[in-house]
Design a protein around this motif. Sequence first.
Motif, PDB file in Angstrom:
ATOM      1  N   CYS A 115       9.423  -1.148  15.622  1.00 35.35           N
ATOM      2  CA  CYS A 115       8.783  -2.358  15.102  1.00 35.35           C
ATOM      3  C   CYS A 115       8.536  -3.400  16.197  1.00 35.35           C
ATOM      4  N   LEU A 122      11.440  -1.888   7.071  1.00 39.23           N
ATOM      5  CA  LEU A 122      12.459  -2.847   7.494  1.00 39.23           C
ATOM      6  C   LEU A 122      13.091  -3.529   6.276  1.00 39.23           C
ATOM      7  N   ARG A 123      12.252  -3.971   5.343  1.00 41.09           N
ATOM      8  CA  ARG A 123      12.756  -4.622   4.130  1.00 41.09           C
ATOM      9  C   ARG A 123      13.574  -3.645   3.285  1.00 41.09           C
ATOM     10  N   TRP A 174      13.601  -9.685   9.147  1.00 39.24           N
ATOM     11  CA  TRP A 174      14.482  -9.461  10.304  1.00 39.24           C
ATOM     12  C   TRP A 174      15.835 -10.141  10.093  1.00 39.24           C
ATOM     13  N   THR A 175      15.821 -11.358   9.582  1.00 37.03           N
ATOM     14  CA  THR A 175      17.074 -12.083   9.338  1.00 37.03           C
ATOM     15  C   THR A 175      17.938 -11.342   8.334  1.00 37.03           C
ATOM     16  N   VAL A 187       8.022 -11.809   7.700  1.00 34.64           N
ATOM     17  CA  VAL A 187       8.549 -10.950   8.764  1.00 34.64           C
ATOM     18  C   VAL A 187       9.873 -11.523   9.276  1.00 34.64           C
ATOM     19  N   ALA A 188       9.905 -12.820   9.536  1.00 35.27           N
ATOM     20  CA  ALA A 188      11.139 -13.457  10.015  1.00 35.27           C
ATOM     21  C   ALA A 188      12.258 -13.298   8.990  1.00 35.27           C
ATOM     22  N   GLU A 247      14.336  -0.603  14.982  1.00 34.25           N
ATOM     23  CA  GLU A 247      14.010  -1.875  15.625  1.00 34.25           C
ATOM     24  C   GLU A 247      13.008  -1.668  16.769  1.00 34.25           C
ATOM     25  N   TRP A 276      17.828  -8.116   7.450  1.00 34.07           N
ATOM     26  CA  TRP A 276      18.279  -6.831   7.983  1.00 34.07           C
ATOM     27  C   TRP A 276      19.438  -7.022   8.966  1.00 34.07           C
ATOM     28  N   ARG A 277      19.277  -7.957   9.878  1.00 36.73           N
ATOM     29  CA  ARG A 277      20.338  -8.195  10.873  1.00 36.73           C
ATOM     30  C   ARG A 277      21.630  -8.679  10.208  1.00 36.73           C
TER      31      ARG A 277
END
Length: 191
Positions: free
Chosen positions: A56, A80-81, A127-128, A123-124, A53, A130-131
Amino acid sequence: MPDTSPDAGAGPRRFGWEDMFVAPDEDPRIDPPGADERSVLAGELRYHRCTLELKCAGLDAEQLARRSVPPSTLSLLGLLRHAAERERHWFRRVMAGKDVSRIWPTGDVDEPFTGAVADPALVAQAWTAWRREVTFAERLVAEAPNLEVRGHRGDRMVSLRELLVHAIGEYARHNGHADLLRERIDGRVGR
């Protein structure tokens, strides 16, 4: 036309706290607590997740999607993906036994990398995803009765302990990739 050669923007190599992701006294990562094996493994995995994190952080969609060197499809956004997909696989499928689809179900196993394009919405979404997967995994690990809980990984059974060690190793390897990608983007280095 911008220089896209492998050495573009690198400038002279130097190392100092001004080039680090964060100064040691501002580092949000904490060393894993050593109370017991579960807390050590969970803490080490948390440390590596936070490292990805950090590497990035502060980058826009174009920078996150910037590829390393041809013909590689490696990018921070791709990492990340990929991490989101792996979290989903390890903890939802293998350990929880859930029959869930891939996050990016195109049929292309390399989709996390090949589909990592400079789109703020993508990108959003990454992140969503992954989190969400990290939250699920952390809860599963915290609530598991012990580290010997078993899940199906392909044709064999694996323990939660084995899976945590595997996840730590994969994050550590990919964080090494992220180091190089980030340094190429803006010269920042870090541990």
